[in-house]
Design a protein around this motif. Structure first.
Motif, PDB file in Angstrom:
ATOM      1  N   ILE A   1       0.855  -1.188   0.000  1.00 43.61           N
ATOM      2  CA  ILE A   1       0.000   0.000   0.000  1.00 43.61           C
ATOM      3  C   ILE A   1       0.890   1.236   0.000  1.00 43.61           C
ATOM      4  O   ILE A   1       1.512   1.570   1.015  1.00 43.61           O
ATOM      5  N   PRO A   2       0.999   1.933  -1.128  1.00 44.51           N
ATOM      6  CA  PRO A   2       1.851   3.126  -1.156  1.00 44.51           C
ATOM      7  C   PRO A   2       1.193   4.296  -0.432  1.00 44.51           C
ATOM      8  O   PRO A   2      -0.030   4.330  -0.255  1.00 44.51           O
ATOM      9  N   VAL A   3       2.020   5.253  -0.019  1.00 49.63           N
ATOM     10  CA  VAL A   3       1.497   6.498   0.540  1.00 49.63           C
ATOM     11  C   VAL A   3       1.062   7.362  -0.638  1.00 49.63           C
ATOM     12  O   VAL A   3       1.870   7.738  -1.479  1.00 49.63           O
ATOM     13  N   LYS A   4      -0.211   7.649  -0.723  1.00 48.67           N
ATOM     14  CA  LYS A   4      -0.738   8.395  -1.870  1.00 48.67           C
ATOM     15  C   LYS A   4      -0.227   9.834  -1.870  1.00 48.67           C
ATOM     16  O   LYS A   4       0.039  10.413  -0.827  1.00 48.67           O
ATOM     17  N   GLY A   5      -0.132  10.384  -3.079  1.00 50.24           N
ATOM     18  CA  GLY A   5       0.284  11.773  -3.208  1.00 50.24           C
ATOM     19  C   GLY A   5       1.792  11.931  -3.200  1.00 50.24           C
ATOM     20  O   GLY A   5       2.548  10.961  -3.269  1.00 50.24           O
ATOM     21  N   SER A   6       2.247  13.176  -3.105  1.00 56.36           N
ATOM     22  CA  SER A   6       3.668  13.509  -3.144  1.00 56.36           C
ATOM     23  C   SER A   6       4.041  14.321  -1.904  1.00 56.36           C
ATOM     24  O   SER A   6       3.195  15.003  -1.315  1.00 56.36           O
ATOM     25  N   PRO A   7       5.322  14.265  -1.509  1.00 57.19           N
ATOM     26  CA  PRO A   7       5.760  15.082  -0.375  1.00 57.19           C
ATOM     27  C   PRO A   7       5.538  16.560  -0.656  1.00 57.19           C
ATOM     28  O   PRO A   7       5.536  16.993  -1.813  1.00 57.19           O
ATOM     29  N   PRO A   8       5.356  17.367   0.378  1.00 58.59           N
ATOM     30  CA  PRO A   8       5.064  18.789   0.173  1.00 58.59           C
ATOM     31  C   PRO A   8       6.294  19.565  -0.263  1.00 58.59           C
ATOM     32  O   PRO A   8       7.434  19.165  -0.010  1.00 58.59           O
TER      33      PRO A   8
END
Length: 360
Positions: free
Chosen positions: A290-297
């Motif tokens: 399960i990946p962490v959705k989205g991108s780092p800020p």
């Protein structure tokens, strides 16, 4: 490096955990900001931690979370005009942020040393590996080149490089990736430093060489009793090496505690995401990772409040009298275990027990 008060950086002072009187390295409210044409980059924004002699602190997080900048700040390597550094870094009772560049330089190599992420670029291509180790040794010891060369050969032998008396005259490009990493470790340890910072020491190495490098660091730590900071995005490395763990996101610490507590009872949604994206070899994998959705800020435009809020699957969980613009501070959730999250401890315990842990 300029020491600024926290008010000049426009941020409230957080309430870090109490200082550890037995810590060899103690970092308090460290902030490292950079002025750029696009705006102020808040690479490190109020990080606090301690490391004792003989113990290993693992610092984990995605690329751009501030891990390497933190380590370079400890080493005193942010001295450009654009760098704004504040906070406190205490090394064996000596404060480094306010110290002169000359005083910090005298400590590098002798009191603290660093294994850089890419040894090919960290080592000078025009000088032999032996010459660079000799220079690192003679900076802190008044010895002849002959004595220093013998020490370099001894260290190359100790880190497992075959035929050290011959390879000492080799250039970095003549070494394989694993051999260069070993040579970098030899250079870092030639003066028996009491603090060793390893920045992604196993990146781009095959798994066999990775295991050898980690065993080498562990054995040398036992021999010298050094404090070690292991910076990595590889949770498997942290699980094997670290006594304590610090999870960084958006330049801030979102969770900190003993490695056992953070792995067994994580209390921040970002840590849950990291664990969910890590393959397990001790059990059969039933579902996809399960990946962490989205991108780092962006570190120039960090979201108000919790920086993880835009990616957090639990951002809409009702929270008592809390708005999204309020930054969550680190609060103790157990003995020496800290997390920064707006959800109550009961909410996090329930989500971890009922939703997250069964899937890992």
């Amino acid at each position: 490096m300029s020491k600024l008060d926290n008010a000049s950086l426009g941020e409230p002072v957080p309430s870090p955990s109490p200082a550890d009187d037995d810590a060899f390295l103690s970092v308090r409210d460290l902030r490292i900001h950079f002025d750029t044409d696009d705006g102020l980059v808040k690479s490190v924004d109020g990080v606090s931690f301690d490391v004792r002699r003989g113990r290993t602190l693992g610092i984990v997080g995605e690329s751009g979370s501030g891990k390497s900048v933190t380590s370079l700040g400890v080493m005193g390597l942010h001295r450009s005009v654009s760098a704004k550094v504040s906070g406190e870094v205490w090394l064996d009772g000596q404060e480094l942020v306010g110290a002169s560049p000359e005083d910090v330089r005298k400590l590098r190599g002798r009191k603290m040393a660093m294994i850089f992420q890419d040894p090919l670029s960290a080592m000078h291509p025009y000088y032999t590996v032996g010459a660079q180790i000799v220079e690192a040794y003679r900076v802190h010891h008044d010895v002849s080149k002959k004595v220093a060369r013998a020490r370099a050969i001894e260290m190359l032998d100790r880190v497992g490089i075959p035929e050290p008396a011959r390879r000492v005259d080799g250039y970095p490009h003549e070494f394989s990736g694993g051999m260069r990493q070993r040579a970098m470790i030899a250079m870092a340890l030639v003066n028996n430093p009491e603090l060793l910072i390893a920045d992604e020491p196993t990146t781009a190495l095959d798994v066999t060489v990775q295991a050898q490098i980690l065993d080498l660091i562990r054995d040398l730590q036992k021999e010298f009793g050094s404090a070690v900071i292991m910076i990595t995005h590889d949770l498997g490395v942290v699980a094997e090496m670290a006594d304590d763990l610090l999870v960084m996101y958006g330049g801030r610490c979102v969770e900190r505690g003993s490695a056992e507590d953070v792995f067994e009872r994580p209390r921040h949604p970002y840590t849950w995401g990291l664990l969910g994206s890590m393959p397990r070899l001790d059990r059969e994998q039933q579902d996809r990772l399960i990946p962490v959705k989205g991108s780092p800020p962006s570190l120039i435009n960090i979201p108000d409040g919790c920086a993880f809020n835009p990616r957090c699957p639990y951002a809409d969980v009702p929270k008592d009298n809390v708005t999204r613009t309020v930054r969550p501070e680190l609060t103790e959730v157990g003995g020496g275990h800290w997390a920064a999250c707006h959800m109550t401890q009961e909410q996090r315990e329930r989500i971890w027990t009922e939703e997250i842990a069964p899937k890992l």
